[in-house]
Design a protein around this motif. Structure first.
Motif, PDB file in Angstrom:
ATOM      1  N   GLU A 235       0.792  -1.262  -0.025  1.00  6.94           N
ATOM      2  CA  GLU A 235       0.131   0.012   0.125  1.00  6.94           C
ATOM      3  C   GLU A 235       0.830   1.015  -0.128  1.00  6.94           C
ATOM      4  OE1 GLU A 235      -3.567   2.037   2.698  1.00  6.94           O
ATOM      5  OE2 GLU A 235      -3.182  -0.059   2.878  1.00  6.94           O
ATOM      6  N   ALA A 236       1.988   1.253   0.646  1.00  6.22           N
ATOM      7  CA  ALA A 236       2.872   2.489   0.701  1.00  6.22           C
ATOM      8  C   ALA A 236       3.343   2.543  -0.674  1.00  6.22           C
ATOM      9  CB  ALA A 236       3.996   2.201   1.834  1.00  6.22           C
ATOM     10  N   ALA A 237       3.808   1.459  -1.147  1.00  6.07           N
ATOM     11  CA  ALA A 237       4.342   1.481  -2.883  1.00  6.07           C
ATOM     12  C   ALA A 237       3.259   2.029  -3.749  1.00  6.07           C
ATOM     13  CB  ALA A 237       4.943   0.220  -3.291  1.00  6.07           C
ATOM     14  N   ALA A 238       2.144   2.052  -3.414  1.00  3.60           N
ATOM     15  CA  ALA A 238       1.106   2.234  -4.339  1.00  3.60           C
ATOM     16  C   ALA A 238       1.035   3.874  -4.066  1.00  3.60           C
ATOM     17  CB  ALA A 238      -0.176   1.557  -4.053  1.00  3.60           C
ATOM     18  N   ARG A 239       0.915   4.197  -3.012  1.00  4.39           N
ATOM     19  CA  ARG A 239       0.502   5.622  -2.485  1.00  4.39           C
ATOM     20  C   ARG A 239       1.736   6.452  -3.186  1.00  4.39           C
ATOM     21  NH1 ARG A 239      -3.666   6.512   0.523  1.00  4.39           N
ATOM     22  NH2 ARG A 239      -4.702   4.918   1.573  1.00  4.39           N
ATOM     23  N   GLN A 240       3.073   6.227  -3.034  1.00  5.40           N
ATOM     24  CA  GLN A 240       4.124   6.896  -3.623  1.00  5.40           C
ATOM     25  C   GLN A 240       4.072   6.935  -5.223  1.00  5.40           C
ATOM     26  OE1 GLN A 240       6.813   8.067  -1.994  1.00  5.40           O
ATOM     27  NE2 GLN A 240       6.484   9.292  -4.097  1.00  5.40           N
ATOM     28  N   TRP A 241       3.615   5.612  -5.728  1.00  4.23           N
ATOM     29  CA  TRP A 241       3.314   5.424  -7.419  1.00  4.23           C
ATOM     30  C   TRP A 241       2.475   6.532  -7.570  1.00  4.23           C
ATOM     31  CZ3 TRP A 241       0.141   4.872 -11.403  1.00  4.23           C
ATOM     32  CH2 TRP A 241       0.841   4.416 -12.644  1.00  4.23           C
ATOM     33  N   VAL A 242       1.129   6.849  -6.958  1.00  2.00           N
ATOM     34  CA  VAL A 242       0.187   7.658  -7.515  1.00  2.00           C
ATOM     35  C   VAL A 242       0.572   8.870  -7.098  1.00  2.00           C
ATOM     36  CG1 VAL A 242      -1.633   6.232  -7.394  1.00  2.00           C
ATOM     37  CG2 VAL A 242      -1.147   7.695  -5.305  1.00  2.00           C
ATOM     38  N   THR A 243       1.424   9.299  -6.088  1.00  4.49           N
ATOM     39  CA  THR A 243       2.191  10.638  -5.888  1.00  4.49           C
ATOM     40  C   THR A 243       2.769  11.139  -6.837  1.00  4.49           C
ATOM     41  OG1 THR A 243       2.091  10.173  -3.465  1.00  4.49           O
ATOM     42  CG2 THR A 243       3.532  11.993  -4.229  1.00  4.49           C
TER      43      THR A 243
END
Length: 317
Positions: A235-243
């Motif tokens: 989930e942290a990776a996904a949030r960084q990706w969309v950032t």
């Protein structure tokens, strides 16, 4: 190409999509998808499609390729195929062959997309000007964008190789991630983050930061775990990706002044659609200093149509 049959092809880094075209329209019942890895050359893939379709007579072909289009011989960026218009024309029985960049085809498809295939990500209270520039942006095997301009002469598309620009970061933590993405490469491009492989490497970095050994997860598995909330690192990776995605498309909106709206596409983008409504994406998209109000007035939609580029190819026949 009125009254005549042709071939439309959209060839990305992983998949090839093909369809027959008649009277400028894709014949939906003829759409097929192949995995590139199952064929040694694009000619083999096209020949297999034609055999399955009963060897139709095609007088022309428009082929969208995930690569810079320069001349009659094209080399893909994220796959070892090369394209030669003469060789493909022979497979098609002497058809005239035109090459487009794959995002050029996507841009030309925007006026042909069924409204229900466009899902609102971010709306604006401001009215959108008719005829204003629109932008299509996608992340999958690679990353790119194209702008659709409209004037008295009709529709025109501006393309580039946006994924190979340098990735911008804003925090010390992002700088450390940037260094991880840049290892043994000299720098980190946008595509190093905003692609399937990029999502995987962002996940790896988050694991290493926690002192964990990364699992052997595919980008699709990382996205699934992030969407379910079952794995905090995913989930942290996904949030960084969309950032990163929000920041990049906000920058591109300023570059192209795409006041007519932005359309997002690509397999990785769609797999993380849940996170596009989260603050990480929206804040990064709108955070443009003195131009924040301008960018905040640009609507963003997600295109839920994996074959849209075929319609763009048909539009150019």
């Amino acid at each position: 190409m009125s009254g005549r049959q042709g071939l439309a092809a959209d060839i990305g880094g992983t998949n090839t999509r093909l369809a027959l075209v008649e009277n400028g329209r894709v014949l939906e019942e003829t759409i097929a998808r192949y995995r590139n890895r199952d064929f040694g050359t694009p000619e083999e893939a096209i020949d297999a499609y034609l055999a399955g379709a009963g060897h139709p007579a095609c007088r022309s072909a428009v082929i969208a390729i995930a690569a810079p289009i320069n001349g009659k011989a094209i080399r893909m960026t994220n796959h070892p195929w090369t394209f030669d218009a003469t060789c493909i024309g022979k497979v098609l029985g002497g058809a005239d062959v035109t090459f487009l960049n794959d995002f050029e085809a996507l841009a030309y498809s925007l006026d042909r997309v069924a409204p229900e295939r466009l899902k609102s990500v971010y709306g604006s209270a401001q009215a959108v000007s008719i005829g204003a520039t629109r932008l299509v942006v996608g992340a999958g095997t690679g990353f790119n964008a194209a702008a659709l301009f409209q004037n008295s002469g009709g529709l025109h598309v501006g393309t580039g190789e946006c994924g190979h620009a340098t990735l911008a970061v804003e925090t010390e933590t992002e700088l450390q991630l940037w260094k991880y993405l840049a290892r043994n490469r000299g720098r980190a491009s946008i595509e190093r983050a905003l692609s399937g492989r990029g999502l995987r490497e962002i996940y790896e970095w988050h694991c290493l930061e926690k002192g964990l050994a990364p699992d052997t997860l595919s980008p699709a598995e990382i996205a699934a775990l992030a969407n379910s909330g079952a794995d905090q690192t995913c989930e942290a990776a996904a949030r960084q990706w969309v950032t990163f995605l929000g920041r990049v498309i906000g920058d591109l909106a300023l570059v192209f002044l795409s006041l007519g709206g932005i359309v997002l596409t690509g397999g990785v983008t769609r797999s993380l659609a849940r996170f596009l409504s989260e603050p990480e994406f929206l804040n990064a998209f709108c955070a443009k200093g003195r131009q924040q109000q301008l960018v905040s007035g640009i609507p963003v939609h997600l295109l839920d149509d994996d074959f849209a580029a075929l319609s763009g190819c048909a539009a150019r026949m």
